[in-house]
Design a protein around this motif. Structure first.
Motif, PDB file in Angstrom:
ATOM      1  N   ASP A 124      14.226   1.744 -28.197  1.00 55.89           N
ATOM      2  CA  ASP A 124      13.641   1.761 -29.511  1.00 55.89           C
ATOM      3  C   ASP A 124      12.513   2.708 -29.627  1.00 55.89           C
ATOM      4  N   TYR A 132      14.107   5.938 -30.798  1.00 57.57           N
ATOM      5  CA  TYR A 132      14.490   6.118 -31.949  1.00 57.57           C
ATOM      6  C   TYR A 132      13.072   6.231 -33.066  1.00 57.57           C
ATOM      7  N   ILE A 133      12.260   5.598 -32.510  1.00 53.94           N
ATOM      8  CA  ILE A 133      10.775   5.847 -33.326  1.00 53.94           C
ATOM      9  C   ILE A 133      10.403   7.160 -33.335  1.00 53.94           C
ATOM     10  N   SER A 134      10.404   7.936 -32.013  1.00 49.80           N
ATOM     11  CA  SER A 134      10.129   9.121 -32.057  1.00 49.80           C
ATOM     12  C   SER A 134      11.091  10.271 -32.667  1.00 49.80           C
ATOM     13  N   VAL A 135      12.377   9.798 -32.557  1.00 47.53           N
ATOM     14  CA  VAL A 135      13.284  10.757 -33.326  1.00 47.53           C
ATOM     15  C   VAL A 135      13.207  10.750 -34.763  1.00 47.53           C
ATOM     16  N   ILE A 136      12.781   9.259 -35.145  1.00 46.21           N
ATOM     17  CA  ILE A 136      12.630   9.337 -36.849  1.00 46.21           C
ATOM     18  C   ILE A 136      11.407  10.004 -37.350  1.00 46.21           C
ATOM     19  N   SER A 137      10.281   9.606 -36.482  1.00 46.18           N
ATOM     20  CA  SER A 137       8.864   9.952 -37.243  1.00 46.18           C
ATOM     21  C   SER A 137       8.368  11.206 -36.867  1.00 46.18           C
ATOM     22  N   GLN A 146       3.785   7.413 -39.432  1.00 47.05           N
ATOM     23  CA  GLN A 146       4.308   6.881 -37.930  1.00 47.05           C
ATOM     24  C   GLN A 146       3.870   5.629 -37.639  1.00 47.05           C
ATOM     25  N   ILE A 187       6.748   3.213 -39.336  1.00 47.50           N
ATOM     26  CA  ILE A 187       8.035   3.235 -38.658  1.00 47.50           C
ATOM     27  C   ILE A 187       8.012   2.370 -37.289  1.00 47.50           C
ATOM     28  N   SER A 188       6.878   2.387 -36.467  1.00 46.55           N
ATOM     29  CA  SER A 188       6.685   1.890 -35.256  1.00 46.55           C
ATOM     30  C   SER A 188       6.470   0.133 -35.539  1.00 46.55           C
TER      31      SER A 188
END
Length: 493
Positions: A349, A352-357, A388, A391-392
């Motif tokens: 997860d 995923y957070i890094s890739v999205i934000s 950011q 999203i987290s």
């Protein structure tokens, strides 16, 4: 209490190292020009990215594992040592190309000097990881402070000797060498350094996810240093980096003390089958109770703060500090994101957070730099930081069952503290004829009023931080009473 003791030693470690770092910054800001400072920050960004990939999440892997074996530690050392040699050699040989890309020949020796640290730091990694796992933060504090002292002495001596930006790099090399020797002195166990690939598949699975998050995050954080050197010049890199450094003072004073303890503590709770949501909310309450008031005070007192820390040649920094400090307030719970997800077994997860934000954040920063310059970049944090964090929180909700109502409830008491802190400084600011440029008497009055307001709000609002302070005080006085020798009273004859 074991966690509180760990936090106390970690805080002592971080505060001492931060005092040394601030002292180094104050001295070097008066020796180096903004362009020379920007040159260092560009080289440092490259090295920090390489160093985070070199670590490959090995330390966190050792900390969070339910059971640990000698073979696992040896495999961790083997992986980090191999990566260090490859990455160090790559950057040493590629220093010419990086220097040519920026059109700055003085960049090459900085990168070449810094890569020498890759030869020694792998020998510290297994020891430091095991000490963290065992919550042995007294030993970690000694190691880190010794390294910081070495860094400060080497950097300032070379800076005063006229060596310029490379002074910082030789200080960095000295710090890593001291750290490796000090770590070994605490655990002189040669078995750790025996090459082994036993259990490498599990380590690689964790390491790929962890290092991906680290690299993406660090790439975003280092983007201004790397991109501005090309887009806006090394002066802009120096100005923006110093603004970020000033705004990171609250973070370094609080998060830097808590961060090393959070993952081991949460991993321990997870191993015991305990819920992580109460710890997350409590950590957020404690963090925001100090970070929010400090950041708001930095925004109000940006002019005098920059004058004290950096000197008169950094007059373009205060407007950047004000914007960055306000934007950074949204990230108060951010230091808990990685530990709580890793302890919950949701390392993916974090990827995923890094890739999205991160990608939209990078695009917004580059657009702001091209169109609006440095002020635009600083203002972009007012959008990027809340995005950011949102999203987290969406991923954290799923991991620990957190609701936004619970988070808002935890934030209210800290918001009250922040308002109480800012009341007197804002009144002084309104009455000041020179606006944000307060004189020293007004600055002292604002600081005193902020301290009184924060303390009063802490008592009136019954904030959990006040309860934590009371527990620590009782523990300290209890320990002092136990150590006090008993009085000998002669019995009557």
């Amino acid at each position: 209490m074991s966690v509180r003791r760990s936090i106390a030693f970690s805080a002592l470690d971080r505060y001492l190292t931060q005092v040394l770092t601030i002292g180094t910054t104050m001295v070097m800001a008066r020796i180096l020009t903004p362009a020379e400072t920007g040159l260092f920050f560009v080289a440092n960004a490259v090295i920090v990215l390489a160093d985070n990939f070199r670590e490959f999440g090995v330390s966190n892997y050792i900390v969070q594992e339910r059971t640990i074996s000698r073979a696992m530690v040896q495999c961790a050392f083997t992986v980090t040592c191999g990566l260090s040699l490859v990455i160090g050699a790559g950057f040493f040989l590629g220093a010419d190309a990086l220097s040519a890309f920026y059109g700055e020949p003085h960049l090459k020796p900085l990168i070449e000097a810094a890569t020498l640290s890759f030869l020694v730091i792998p020998f510290a990694t297994p020891v430091l990881s095991l000490l963290r796992r065992d919550l042995a933060f007294r030993a970690l504090a000694i190691i880190n402070v010794l390294a910081a002292v070495g860094n400060t002495i080497v950097t300032i001596v070379l800076g005063l000797g006229g060596y310029g930006a490379i002074s910082y790099m030789w200080g960095y090399v000295a710090a890593n060498a001291i750290m490796a020797f000090a770590a070994y002195s605490f655990r002189p166990e040669l078995w750790m350094y025996r090459p082994s690939l036993s259990g490498i598949r599990r380590l690689l699975s964790f390491g790929v996810a962890s290092s991906s998050v680290t690299l993406i995050t660090m790439a975003y954080e280092m983007l201004p240093r790397l991109a501005f050197g090309k887009l806006l010049g090394f002066d802009a890199v120096g100005l923006y980096s110093r603004a970020i450094a000033v705004c990171q003072l609250p973070d370094r004073a609080i998060v830097a003390a808590l961060q090393p303890v959070v993952l081991p503590a949460m991993a321990g709770q997870a191993r015991e089958g305990r819920q992580l949501k109460p710890a997350y909310l409590h950590g957020f309450e404690l963090m925001s109770a100090v970070q929010w008031p400090m950041l708001l005070m930095l925004a109000i007192l940006a002019d005098p703060a920059v004058k004290v820390l950096l000197g008169s040649q950094w007059g373009a920094v205060p407007p950047l500090v004000r914007l960055v400090a306000i934007g950074t307030m949204a990230l108060a719970p951010a230091f808990l994101t990685y530990p709580v997800l890793v302890a919950s077994g949701r390392i993916r997860d974090t990827v995923y957070i890094s890739v999205i934000s991160v990608p939209p954040s990078i695009l917004l920063v580059i657009y702001a730099a091209k169109v609006y310059g440095l002020l635009g970049v600083a203002a972009s944090l007012l959008v990027i930081a809340p995005l950011q964090m949102l999203i987290s929180l969406l991923f954290i909700r799923r991991a620990i069952g957190l609701t936004f109502r619970e988070l808002a409830s935890a934030a209210c008491s800290s918001g009250f503290l922040t308002l109480g802190t800012a009341l007197v400084p804002c009144l002084i600011l309104v009455w000041s004829p020179r606006g944000f440029d307060l004189d020293w008497l007004q600055t002292c009055g604002a600081l005193l009023g902020a301290a009184v307001g924060w303390g009063a709000a802490l008592l009136v609002g019954n904030h959990p931080l006040g309860q934590e302070i009371a527990v620590v005080v009782r523990h300290v006085f209890g320990a002092l009473r136990l150590q006090r020798p008993a009085m000998n009273v002669a019995s009557p004859e």
